[in-house]
Design a protein around this motif. Sequence first.
Motif, PDB file in Angstrom:
ATOM      1  N   GLY A  33       0.793  -1.212   0.000  1.00 61.45           N
ATOM      2  CA  GLY A  33       0.000   0.000   0.000  1.00 61.45           C
ATOM      3  C   GLY A  33       0.826   1.262   0.000  1.00 61.45           C
ATOM      4  N   ALA A  34       2.075   1.157   0.475  1.00 64.60           N
ATOM      5  CA  ALA A  34       2.964   2.319   0.503  1.00 64.60           C
ATOM      6  C   ALA A  34       3.736   2.487  -0.795  1.00 64.60           C
ATOM      7  N   GLY A  35       3.511   1.579  -1.762  1.00 63.14           N
ATOM      8  CA  GLY A  35       4.128   1.763  -3.067  1.00 63.14           C
ATOM      9  C   GLY A  35       5.286   0.846  -3.382  1.00 63.14           C
ATOM     10  N   PHE A  36       5.403  -0.276  -2.667  1.00 62.37           N
ATOM     11  CA  PHE A  36       6.499  -1.208  -2.922  1.00 62.37           C
ATOM     12  C   PHE A  36       5.982  -2.516  -3.537  1.00 62.37           C
ATOM     13  N   GLU A  37       6.819  -3.103  -4.352  1.00 60.04           N
ATOM     14  CA  GLU A  37       6.635  -4.488  -4.762  1.00 60.04           C
ATOM     15  C   GLU A  37       7.523  -5.346  -3.869  1.00 60.04           C
ATOM     16  N   ILE A  38       7.051  -6.538  -3.532  1.00 60.98           N
ATOM     17  CA  ILE A  38       7.837  -7.455  -2.720  1.00 60.98           C
ATOM     18  C   ILE A  38       8.475  -8.474  -3.669  1.00 60.98           C
ATOM     19  N   VAL A  39       9.787  -8.395  -3.824  1.00 59.59           N
ATOM     20  CA  VAL A  39      10.481  -9.291  -4.745  1.00 59.59           C
ATOM     21  C   VAL A  39      11.534 -10.096  -3.989  1.00 59.59           C
ATOM     22  N   ASP A  40      11.938 -11.197  -4.605  1.00 56.37           N
ATOM     23  CA  ASP A  40      12.985 -12.064  -4.039  1.00 56.37           C
ATOM     24  C   ASP A  40      12.650 -12.508  -2.613  1.00 56.37           C
ATOM     25  N   ALA A  41      11.365 -12.711  -2.330  1.00 56.63           N
ATOM     26  CA  ALA A  41      10.982 -13.144  -0.979  1.00 56.63           C
ATOM     27  C   ALA A  41      11.375 -14.602  -0.769  1.00 56.63           C
TER      28      ALA A  41
ATOM     29  N   THR B  89      13.049  -8.179  -0.762  1.00 57.39           N
ATOM     30  CA  THR B  89      13.506  -6.873  -1.227  1.00 57.39           C
ATOM     31  C   THR B  89      12.283  -6.020  -1.524  1.00 57.39           C
ATOM     32  N   LEU B  90      12.269  -4.807  -0.976  1.00 58.93           N
ATOM     33  CA  LEU B  90      11.177  -3.870  -1.206  1.00 58.93           C
ATOM     34  C   LEU B  90      11.581  -2.956  -2.356  1.00 58.93           C
ATOM     35  N   LYS B  91      10.914  -3.105  -3.485  1.00 57.36           N
ATOM     36  CA  LYS B  91      11.270  -2.333  -4.676  1.00 57.36           C
ATOM     37  C   LYS B  91      10.198  -1.294  -4.965  1.00 57.36           C
ATOM     38  N   PRO B  92      10.579  -0.012  -5.053  1.00 57.48           N
ATOM     39  CA  PRO B  92       9.588   1.027  -5.355  1.00 57.48           C
ATOM     40  C   PRO B  92       8.842   0.717  -6.654  1.00 57.48           C
ATOM     41  N   ARG B  93       7.520   0.697  -6.584  1.00 62.93           N
ATOM     42  CA  ARG B  93       6.707   0.353  -7.737  1.00 62.93           C
ATOM     43  C   ARG B  93       6.802   1.446  -8.809  1.00 62.93           C
ATOM     44  N   GLY B  94       6.966   1.018 -10.066  1.00 65.66           N
ATOM     45  CA  GLY B  94       6.985   1.966 -11.171  1.00 65.66           C
ATOM     46  C   GLY B  94       8.307   2.672 -11.382  1.00 65.66           C
ATOM     47  N   ARG B  95       9.307   2.323 -10.595  1.00 62.34           N
ATOM     48  CA  ARG B  95      10.628   2.964 -10.759  1.00 62.34           C
ATOM     49  C   ARG B  95      11.636   1.865 -11.097  1.00 62.34           C
ATOM     50  N   ARG B  96      11.779   1.597 -12.379  1.00 64.22           N
ATOM     51  CA  ARG B  96      12.556   0.454 -12.836  1.00 64.22           C
ATOM     52  C   ARG B  96      14.013   0.513 -12.393  1.00 64.22           C
ATOM     53  N   ARG B  97      14.577   1.697 -12.344  1.00 62.55           N
ATOM     54  CA  ARG B  97      15.997   1.823 -12.017  1.00 62.55           C
ATOM     55  C   ARG B  97      16.256   2.049 -10.525  1.00 62.55           C
ATOM     56  N   ALA B  98      15.191   2.171  -9.766  1.00 59.73           N
ATOM     57  CA  ALA B  98      15.361   2.418  -8.328  1.00 59.73           C
ATOM     58  C   ALA B  98      15.899   1.171  -7.641  1.00 59.73           C
ATOM     59  N   ARG B  99      16.805   1.389  -6.691  1.00 57.63           N
ATOM     60  CA  ARG B  99      17.342   0.265  -5.936  1.00 57.63           C
ATOM     61  C   ARG B  99      16.310  -0.236  -4.932  1.00 57.63           C
ATOM     62  N   GLY B 100      16.207  -1.542  -4.808  1.00 52.88           N
ATOM     63  CA  GLY B 100      15.335  -2.115  -3.803  1.00 52.88           C
ATOM     64  C   GLY B 100      15.990  -2.078  -2.436  1.00 52.88           C
ATOM     65  N   ILE B 101      15.185  -2.259  -1.401  1.00 50.98           N
ATOM     66  CA  ILE B 101      15.681  -2.272  -0.022  1.00 50.98           C
ATOM     67  C   ILE B 101      15.630  -3.715   0.475  1.00 50.98           C
ATOM     68  N   PRO B 102      16.767  -4.377   0.644  1.00 51.15           N
ATOM     69  CA  PRO B 102      16.761  -5.755   1.143  1.00 51.15           C
ATOM     70  C   PRO B 102      16.538  -5.778   2.653  1.00 51.15           C
ATOM     71  N   VAL B 103      15.624  -6.640   3.108  1.00 50.03           N
ATOM     72  CA  VAL B 103      15.287  -6.672   4.535  1.00 50.03           C
ATOM     73  C   VAL B 103      15.226  -8.114   5.045  1.00 50.03           C
ATOM     74  N   LEU B 104      15.361  -8.240   6.350  1.00 50.61           N
ATOM     75  CA  LEU B 104      15.241  -9.515   7.063  1.00 50.61           C
ATOM     76  C   LEU B 104      14.227  -9.336   8.185  1.00 50.61           C
ATOM     77  N   VAL B 105      13.240 -10.217   8.272  1.00 49.88           N
ATOM     78  CA  VAL B 105      12.252 -10.152   9.355  1.00 49.88           C
ATOM     79  C   VAL B 105      12.926 -10.628  10.636  1.00 49.88           C
ATOM     80  N   VAL B 106      13.116  -9.713  11.591  1.00 54.06           N
ATOM     81  CA  VAL B 106      13.876 -10.028  12.794  1.00 54.06           C
ATOM     82  C   VAL B 106      13.001 -10.519  13.947  1.00 54.06           C
ATOM     83  N   TYR B 107      11.700 -10.200  13.929  1.00 57.14           N
ATOM     84  CA  TYR B 107      10.800 -10.821  14.908  1.00 57.14           C
ATOM     85  C   TYR B 107       9.365 -10.729  14.418  1.00 57.14           C
ATOM     86  N   VAL B 108       8.549 -11.644  14.923  1.00 57.34           N
ATOM     87  CA  VAL B 108       7.121 -11.692  14.620  1.00 57.34           C
ATOM     88  C   VAL B 108       6.367 -11.742  15.939  1.00 57.34           C
TER      89      VAL B 108
END
Length: 215
Positions: free
Chosen positions: A64-72, A119-138
């Motif tokens: 909803g904030a504008g990211f695609e979830i890739v390489d999950a 990796t959180l990749k900004p939607r619609g921005r092909r050249r934008a770098r994604g943000i790689p993340v690790l879920v540290v707690y649930v």
Amino acid sequence: MTRRSTFTDQSVTYGAIGATLDPDLLRYPPAGFRPAEDSVKLGSGRDRFDRAAEELMTWGVQKGAGFEIVDAAPGTGAQYTGITYGPDGAPLADQPAARVEQRYGPDGTPYVGAGMTATLKPRGRRRARGIPVLVVYVVDEPERVGFAYGTTGDAPESGEESFILEHRDDDTVWLTIRSVLEPRGGIRRMFSPRTRRRRRELTTRELRALHPAYA
């Protein structure tokens, strides 16, 4: 029963893993990091909580904030149960780790799980770098669910962000977002108007992501 899982055996770009759980986060943040906490009321009732929980745990805030979830990639599912000590007072070499079954959303999307990477990749921005993340707690409680992830690679900010949904005693449903972040460029950039404005805009989109008024 409260289930809380945490993972510190994978590489993240900051040291204060789990800092978003600290009740004194805003007063005593990790040195060099900018803390923040924002909440929004999403409505009331059990149905609203359950629907919001499904969205939250299938990356609904990020989408909803504008990211695609890739390489999950799925996590281990092991649940952190605290440190177990032997009769001599020393931590046991083999720590017990309970496990929980993988859960899925209505469309088959796996719920966010402990140890998951993406990796959180900004939607619609092909050249934008994604943000790689690790879920540290649930967090998985009857009236409180959510998760936190930390940065694991090159990104504009380094640190941790949590997304916790609560069904409170007055029957209202709230989403709280907490973060401890350090922008690239250190403390100088931390207080730049542009950096603060961009972070504020992102947080606003995150807070609106699960709100019925913006669906």
